[in-house]
Design a protein around this motif. Structure first.
Motif, short mmCIF file in Angstrom:
data_model
loop_
_atom_site.label_atom_id
_atom_site.label_comp_id
_atom_site.label_asym_id
_atom_site.label_seq_id
_atom_site.Cartn_x
_atom_site.Cartn_y
_atom_site.Cartn_z
N GLU A 9 0.79 -1.23 0.00
CA GLU A 9 0.00 0.00 0.00
C GLU A 9 0.83 1.28 0.00
O GLU A 9 0.38 2.31 -0.50
N PHE A 10 2.04 1.24 0.58
CA PHE A 10 2.82 2.46 0.75
C PHE A 10 3.41 2.91 -0.60
O PHE A 10 4.08 2.15 -1.27
N LYS A 11 3.14 4.15 -0.96
CA LYS A 11 3.67 4.73 -2.20
C LYS A 11 4.74 5.75 -1.84
O LYS A 11 4.44 6.81 -1.29
N ILE A 12 5.99 5.44 -2.15
CA ILE A 12 7.07 6.37 -1.84
C ILE A 12 6.95 7.58 -2.76
O ILE A 12 6.90 7.43 -3.98
N PRO A 13 6.89 8.78 -2.21
CA PRO A 13 6.77 9.99 -3.05
C PRO A 13 7.93 10.09 -4.04
O PRO A 13 9.08 9.80 -3.70
N SER A 14 7.64 10.48 -5.24
CA SER A 14 8.68 10.58 -6.27
C SER A 14 9.70 11.66 -5.94
O SER A 14 10.84 11.61 -6.41
N LEU A 64 10.24 12.03 6.77
CA LEU A 64 11.29 12.49 5.86
C LEU A 64 10.82 13.61 4.95
O LEU A 64 11.53 13.99 4.01
N GLY A 65 9.63 14.14 5.23
CA GLY A 65 9.12 15.20 4.37
C GLY A 65 8.64 14.67 3.04
O GLY A 65 8.53 13.45 2.81
N HIS A 66 8.35 15.56 2.11
CA HIS A 66 7.93 15.21 0.75
C HIS A 66 6.69 14.30 0.74
O HIS A 66 6.54 13.46 -0.15
N GLY A 67 5.82 14.45 1.71
CA GLY A 67 4.57 13.67 1.72
C GLY A 67 4.66 12.34 2.43
O GLY A 67 3.68 11.58 2.45
N THR A 68 5.81 12.00 3.03
CA THR A 68 5.93 10.72 3.72
C THR A 68 5.05 10.66 4.97
O THR A 68 4.56 9.59 5.33
N LYS A 69 4.84 11.81 5.62
CA LYS A 69 3.97 11.84 6.79
C LYS A 69 2.53 11.51 6.40
O LYS A 69 1.86 10.68 7.04
N GLU A 70 2.06 12.17 5.34
CA GLU A 70 0.68 11.96 4.90
C GLU A 70 0.46 10.52 4.42
O GLU A 70 -0.60 9.92 4.68
N GLU A 71 1.47 9.97 3.76
CA GLU A 71 1.34 8.60 3.25
C GLU A 71 1.31 7.59 4.40
O GLU A 71 0.54 6.61 4.37
N THR A 72 2.12 7.82 5.43
CA THR A 72 2.12 6.94 6.60
C THR A 72 0.79 7.00 7.33
O THR A 72 0.24 5.97 7.75
N LEU A 73 0.27 8.23 7.49
CA LEU A 73 -1.05 8.38 8.12
C LEU A 73 -2.12 7.62 7.34
O LEU A 73 -3.00 6.97 7.92
#
Length: 418
Positions: free
Chosen positions: A341-346, A375-384
């Motif tokens: 499910e986890f999508k690493i931000p580009s 790590l920034g770049h949307g990693t917080k939102e993706e983890t949530l």
């Protein structure tokens, strides 16, 4: 995918080895046919089977030591930016397509011969009369024979009986099954040996029927030796000459006692059981811990059904518990969920760790989700996002009661450069 193929290949190799060492030379061809086909199906299915085995251990190892906050195993996620996986699947698709084309081409050629040549009804089969000089061979319920030999009655009854046995026992279906697998798994040479073993066993079965029907082994053996120099190129058909005449001659005169055959068959059972245990055991855990988990499942419904239950203070959050909360199937299963499910931000260019904390409620849901480090770049939102959408967990337990438990989860993001 690679792990699944490796596990299947190892099972195929081991089961074929058992067949070659203990079963092939015994006169129990019907069982051997079932064993060979079953081994193939078993080997391709077993990587997808998972079982839990309970192991009884010492009392002091049953319940984990008290902890302050449950710390989960680090889950590593790697972004797939390399073009090699795509190139591999393209190459695999091209080769597989070529083998599928070859498979279809051979089927078409056989069907064309059936349509374009005269046919005669013969018992429960259909004789296809061919102008070229060929040995009798079978495909489904069609027996291909030389037209001149048929009209001049130059084909012995034993040969008819041999081919009719292939028809009645539907040996062609076995060949089509293994040949189709070979087209899909062309990179696995073990399937070639399975096909040879299956076709040889077909010949044993057909020979056995001829011997019991006519009871003239010397004549039938001389007949096979006479035809042994003939060649046949029908790789989807059951052929009289399978380049194993010597093995067939030996098998005709061989005897296997019922007790010996039974022992050989029973010897297969521990092999299969061992493969299941080694390949399919997903979690090894203590029996009493298993009982605690079962108790959790049983208690979930009455507690959830009664929000005003006074059995425990549901507002309390425990940081020291006996049975820690767990994702169904264990952390390995949760790791697979996160990986999927986890999508690493580009935009992310550096590897690092994301640390999340949350509370596992008594109904298994996750609340109070907080990203302690990202790590920034949307990693917080993706983890949530993935934690909010997570399936329900098995809640923690203290003194036999379901409790709310704090949980820390580290996730390592590994960014690979192109």
């Amino acid at each position: 995918m690679i792990a699944i193929l490796i596990k299947s290949t190892l099972c195929l190799f081991l089961l074929l080895g058992v067949y070659k060492l203990f079963l092939e030379k015994e006169k129990m061809s019907r069982f051997n046919r079932f064993y060979l086909l079953g081994s193939i199906v078993f080997s391709f299915v077993i990587p997808f089977l998972k079982f839990d085995f309970a192991i009884e251990t010492f009392q002091n190892a049953i319940i984990p030591n008290a902890i302050q906050v449950v710390q989960g195993e680090t889950i590593t996620i790697t972004n797939e930016t390399s073009i090699w996986p795509a190139l591999f699947w393209i190459f695999h698709g091209i080769i597989t397509s070529l083998f599928l084309f070859r498979f279809g081409k051979n089927l078409f050629e056989i069907i064309s011969k059936i349509r374009t040549n005269p046919k005669e009804k013969y018992q429960n089969a259909i004789l296809v009369l061919i102008e070229e000089k060929i040995l009798p061979h079978t495909f489904l319920n069609y027996i291909f024979i030389n037209k001149s030999d048929f009209e001049n009655r130059n084909i012995e009854d034993e040969l008819y009986m041999h081919e009719l046995t292939h028809v009645r026992q539907r040996h062609t279906l076995d060949v089509l099954f293994i040949e189709f697998l070979k087209t899909l798994f062309w990179f696995n040479p073990i399937l070639i040996f399975y096909k040879k073993a299956i076709q040889l066993n077909h010949e044993f079965l057909a020979d056995e029927k001829v011997v019991t029907s006519y009871n003239n082994v010397p004549f039938y053996q001389s007949l096979l030796l006479e035809k042994a120099s003939w060649n046949s190129n029908f790789y989807l058909a059951s052929n009289l000459n399978f380049l194993v005449t010597k093995k067939r001659l030996i098998m005709m005169t061989k005897t296997t006692s019922q007790s010996r055959a039974l022992l050989k068959k029973l010897a297969v059972v521990p092999v299969l059981a061992g493969l299941i245990f080694i390949s399919c055991s997903k979690n090894l855990y203590d029996a009493k811990t298993s009982q605690n988990k079962n108790a959790i499942v049983k208690k979930l419904e009455p507690i959830n059904g009664n929000p005003n239950s006074k059995k425990l203070k549901e507002s309390d959050i425990y940081t020291s518990i006996e049975v820690i909360p767990e994702f169904p199937g264990g952390m390995s299963a949760f790791g697979q969920y996160v990986l999927k499910e986890f999508k690493i931000p580009s935009e992310l260019t550096q590897s690092g760790n994301v640390l999340a904390s949350f509370v596992v409620e008594t109904d298994g849901s996750l609340t109070n989700i907080n990203i302690i480090r990202d790590l920034g770049h949307g990693t917080k939102e993706e983890t949530l996002r993935i934690l909010k959408n997570s399936p329900k967990w098995l809640p923690g337990q203290e003194n036999g009661k379901l409790v709310r438990a704090a949980y820390n989860l580290p996730i390592r993001l590994k960014v690979e450069k192109k």
